[in-house]
Motif scaffolding. Sequence first.
Motif, PDB file in Angstrom:
ATOM      1  N   LEU A   1      -5.834  16.258   3.506  1.00  0.00           N
ATOM      2  CA  LEU A   1      -4.715  15.705   2.731  1.00  0.00           C
ATOM      3  C   LEU A   1      -5.223  14.920   1.521  1.00  0.00           C
ATOM      4  CD1 LEU A   1      -1.651  15.085   2.479  1.00  0.00           C
ATOM      5  CD2 LEU A   1      -2.027  13.132   3.986  1.00  0.00           C
ATOM      6  N   LEU A   2      -6.250  14.110   1.754  1.00  0.00           N
ATOM      7  CA  LEU A   2      -6.795  13.306   0.653  1.00  0.00           C
ATOM      8  C   LEU A   2      -7.573  14.159  -0.335  1.00  0.00           C
ATOM      9  CD1 LEU A   2      -6.473  10.200   0.239  1.00  0.00           C
ATOM     10  CD2 LEU A   2      -5.715  11.082   2.427  1.00  0.00           C
TER      11      LEU A   2
ATOM     12  N   ARG B   1      -5.482  17.367  -6.988  1.00  0.00           N
ATOM     13  CA  ARG B   1      -4.321  17.354  -7.876  1.00  0.00           C
ATOM     14  C   ARG B   1      -4.526  16.353  -9.016  1.00  0.00           C
ATOM     15  NH1 ARG B   1       0.132  14.117  -7.657  1.00  0.00           N
ATOM     16  NH2 ARG B   1       1.985  14.881  -8.716  1.00  0.00           N
TER      17      ARG B   1
ATOM     18  N   ALA C   1      -2.701  13.876   9.530  1.00  0.00           N
ATOM     19  CA  ALA C   1      -3.558  13.448   8.413  1.00  0.00           C
ATOM     20  C   ALA C   1      -2.988  12.202   7.734  1.00  0.00           C
ATOM     21  CB  ALA C   1      -3.697  14.586   7.399  1.00  0.00           C
TER      22      ALA C   1
ATOM     23  N   ALA D   1       0.836  -1.212   0.000  1.00  0.00           N
ATOM     24  CA  ALA D   1       0.000   0.000   0.000  1.00  0.00           C
ATOM     25  C   ALA D   1       0.867   1.257   0.000  1.00  0.00           C
ATOM     26  CB  ALA D   1      -0.924  -0.009   1.218  1.00  0.00           C
TER      27      ALA D   1
ATOM     28  N   ASP E   1      -4.282   5.930 -11.193  1.00  0.00           N
ATOM     29  CA  ASP E   1      -5.579   5.242 -11.286  1.00  0.00           C
ATOM     30  C   ASP E   1      -6.721   6.252 -11.232  1.00  0.00           C
ATOM     31  OD1 ASP E   1      -4.167   2.862 -11.233  1.00  0.00           O
ATOM     32  OD2 ASP E   1      -4.456   2.571  -9.072  1.00  0.00           O
TER      33      ASP E   1
ATOM     34  N   ASP F   1     -15.459   9.564  -0.711  1.00  0.00           N
ATOM     35  CA  ASP F   1     -14.874   8.678   0.284  1.00  0.00           C
ATOM     36  C   ASP F   1     -16.022   7.988   1.036  1.00  0.00           C
ATOM     37  OD1 ASP F   1     -12.903   7.497   1.938  1.00  0.00           O
ATOM     38  OD2 ASP F   1     -13.121   9.088   3.424  1.00  0.00           O
TER      39      ASP F   1
ATOM     40  N   ASP G   1     -13.135  13.462   4.410  1.00  0.00           N
ATOM     41  CA  ASP G   1     -12.921  14.193   5.659  1.00  0.00           C
ATOM     42  C   ASP G   1     -11.462  14.581   5.855  1.00  0.00           C
ATOM     43  OD1 ASP G   1     -12.540  11.389   5.913  1.00  0.00           O
ATOM     44  OD2 ASP G   1     -12.495  11.568   8.091  1.00  0.00           O
ATOM     45  N   SER G   2     -10.574  14.029   5.062  1.00  0.00           N
ATOM     46  CA  SER G   2      -9.157  14.351   5.205  1.00  0.00           C
ATOM     47  C   SER G   2      -8.745  15.454   4.231  1.00  0.00           C
ATOM     48  CB  SER G   2      -8.316  13.096   4.933  1.00  0.00           C
ATOM     49  OG  SER G   2      -6.963  13.456   4.742  1.00  0.00           O
TER      50      SER G   2
ATOM     51  N   LEU H   1       1.693  11.215  -1.340  1.00  0.00           N
ATOM     52  CA  LEU H   1       0.277  11.356  -1.710  1.00  0.00           C
ATOM     53  C   LEU H   1       0.050  12.611  -2.550  1.00  0.00           C
ATOM     54  CD1 LEU H   1      -1.423  10.410   1.681  1.00  0.00           C
ATOM     55  CD2 LEU H   1      -1.778   9.238  -0.495  1.00  0.00           C
ATOM     56  N   LEU H   2       0.715  13.682  -2.159  1.00  0.00           N
ATOM     57  CA  LEU H   2       0.502  14.968  -2.839  1.00  0.00           C
ATOM     58  C   LEU H   2       1.363  15.116  -4.085  1.00  0.00           C
ATOM     59  CD1 LEU H   2       0.336  17.214   0.336  1.00  0.00           C
ATOM     60  CD2 LEU H   2      -1.553  16.737  -1.226  1.00  0.00           C
TER      61      LEU H   2
ATOM     62  N   LYS I   1      -9.041   1.686  -2.317  1.00  0.00           N
ATOM     63  CA  LYS I   1      -7.794   2.103  -1.679  1.00  0.00           C
ATOM     64  C   LYS I   1      -7.000   0.858  -1.274  1.00  0.00           C
ATOM     65  CE  LYS I   1      -9.388   6.385   0.488  1.00  0.00           C
ATOM     66  NZ  LYS I   1      -9.515   7.118   1.755  1.00  0.00           N
ATOM     67  N   PRO I   2      -5.690   0.864  -1.362  1.00  0.00           N
ATOM     68  CA  PRO I   2      -4.849   1.965  -1.833  1.00  0.00           C
ATOM     69  C   PRO I   2      -4.784   1.988  -3.366  1.00  0.00           C
ATOM     70  CG  PRO I   2      -3.479   0.105  -1.209  1.00  0.00           C
ATOM     71  CD  PRO I   2      -4.899  -0.291  -0.917  1.00  0.00           C
ATOM     72  N   PHE I   3      -4.804   3.183  -3.920  1.00  0.00           N
ATOM     73  CA  PHE I   3      -4.687   3.283  -5.371  1.00  0.00           C
ATOM     74  C   PHE I   3      -3.539   4.227  -5.720  1.00  0.00           C
ATOM     75  CE2 PHE I   3      -7.883   6.357  -3.925  1.00  0.00           C
ATOM     76  CZ  PHE I   3      -7.341   7.542  -4.383  1.00  0.00           C
ATOM     77  N   GLU I   4      -3.035   4.072  -6.930  1.00  0.00           N
ATOM     78  CA  GLU I   4      -1.997   4.981  -7.404  1.00  0.00           C
ATOM     79  C   GLU I   4      -2.671   6.252  -7.914  1.00  0.00           C
ATOM     80  OE1 GLU I   4       0.625   3.221 -10.247  1.00  0.00           O
ATOM     81  OE2 GLU I   4       0.758   1.356  -9.121  1.00  0.00           O
ATOM     82  N   PRO I   5      -2.021   7.395  -7.786  1.00  0.00           N
ATOM     83  CA  PRO I   5      -2.612   8.630  -8.312  1.00  0.00           C
ATOM     84  C   PRO I   5      -3.025   8.488  -9.776  1.00  0.00           C
ATOM     85  CG  PRO I   5      -0.670   9.125  -6.995  1.00  0.00           C
ATOM     86  CD  PRO I   5      -0.741   7.629  -7.107  1.00  0.00           C
TER      87      PRO I   5
ATOM     88  N   VAL J   1      -6.447   2.991   5.527  1.00  0.00           N
ATOM     89  CA  VAL J   1      -6.126   2.034   4.453  1.00  0.00           C
ATOM     90  C   VAL J   1      -5.751   0.664   5.029  1.00  0.00           C
ATOM     91  CG1 VAL J   1      -4.456   1.518   2.627  1.00  0.00           C
ATOM     92  CG2 VAL J   1      -5.473   3.792   2.775  1.00  0.00           C
TER      93      VAL J   1
ATOM     94  N   ARG K   1       2.261   1.764  -3.377  1.00  0.00           N
ATOM     95  CA  ARG K   1       1.228   2.092  -4.370  1.00  0.00           C
ATOM     96  C   ARG K   1       0.691   3.521  -4.204  1.00  0.00           C
ATOM     97  NH1 ARG K   1      -1.718  -0.515  -8.037  1.00  0.00           N
ATOM     98  NH2 ARG K   1      -3.933  -0.100  -8.223  1.00  0.00           N
ATOM     99  N   MET K   2       0.398   3.902  -2.980  1.00  0.00           N
ATOM    100  CA  MET K   2      -0.263   5.190  -2.780  1.00  0.00           C
ATOM    101  C   MET K   2       0.711   6.345  -2.585  1.00  0.00           C
ATOM    102  SD  MET K   2      -1.811   4.334   0.982  1.00  0.00           S
ATOM    103  CE  MET K   2      -2.288   5.911   1.632  1.00  0.00           C
TER     104      MET K   2
ATOM    105  N   ALA L   1      -6.762  17.214  -1.088  1.00  0.00           N
ATOM    106  CA  ALA L   1      -5.718  17.856  -1.897  1.00  0.00           C
ATOM    107  C   ALA L   1      -5.142  16.868  -2.910  1.00  0.00           C
ATOM    108  CB  ALA L   1      -4.616  18.394  -0.980  1.00  0.00           C
ATOM    109  N   THR L   2      -4.988  15.610  -2.489  1.00  0.00           N
ATOM    110  CA  THR L   2      -4.479  14.577  -3.397  1.00  0.00           C
ATOM    111  C   THR L   2      -5.442  14.369  -4.566  1.00  0.00           C
ATOM    112  OG1 THR L   2      -3.412  13.458  -1.538  1.00  0.00           O
ATOM    113  CG2 THR L   2      -3.756  12.165  -3.522  1.00  0.00           C
TER     114      THR L   2
END
Lengths: 153, 128
Positions: B13-14, B20, A89, A17, B114, B56, B10-11, A73-74, B108-112, A97, A20-21, B16-17
């Motif tokens: 960070l996610l 993008r 976060a 994971a 995807d 989500d 709710d995140s 992630l970003l 999840k988990p996935f690659e950006p 996950v 991958r992520m 923003a991911t």
Amino acid sequence: MSRSAVGEQLLELAQQALERMAFLIADPVDRAPVDVLPETRHAARVAIRGGAEASWLVVAVSDTFATDVAAGLLGCDAAELVGDSHGEAAVAELANVFGGQLLMALGGDRLPLRLGLPEPLSDSDAARLVLGAEWSGVLAGERGSLVLACGLG
Amino acid sequence: MNCKILIVDDSPLLRATARRAVLQAGVPVTQVREAANGREALDALAQSPADVVLLDVNMPVMDGFEFVEAKAKDRNLAATKVVLVTTEGNRQRLQRMTELGVTHYLRKPFEPEDLRTLVAALLAGGGA
């Protein structure tokens, strides 16, 4: 599947994971999780409900490891991340996950199990849970470590 | 086709991911909005529709499953496509989501990549 086998599978799934992520390579290391905990800064717990007893999973990561996860992630460089909010976060998302992976390993595709929301943990609560875990393990990345522990209801 | 996207997670960070990934999907997007849970998402859609909701599942206040149940009861939202982003794969719950109109899932988990591929296919009018 035996409980130790679930733990070992979880560690392998966590490795996959992370790669991958977040494009993060981390490998299992032969260190006692309780010895690694003082190096960690962010921790979260997630519960799996639906069986007779709740299962749970704890993730604790060092600051650099959390930063690398957030940056992955970003899709940015770790040096671009300022402030402290990304660490909490990142560990919450890892708990989410990995908790989902544990849920599936426990038969969540056919059983009515539900994943709870990640909850931040204090250092003392993280230490208490890791010490009492049925299974725990450590992954080491290039710049930090991750402790994974679970209790299987 | 210029599309409007609503990211529900709710995140921060996610969100923003996902933002993008959407902006890098190579498709014309006129608006990307964010909501922190299903309740906020319903409020956002009541104010202004979206073409695609990236949803989500595991959220406080109103989770993704509850959002889909509520959305299915609102005929004004029938044209809005939902991509369910989930860590779990309970067959019964996913079957229920399909019955309520969810056509796309991202596990999840996935690659950006995807997510970019899925968004690009959805906005181009296809599937993934």
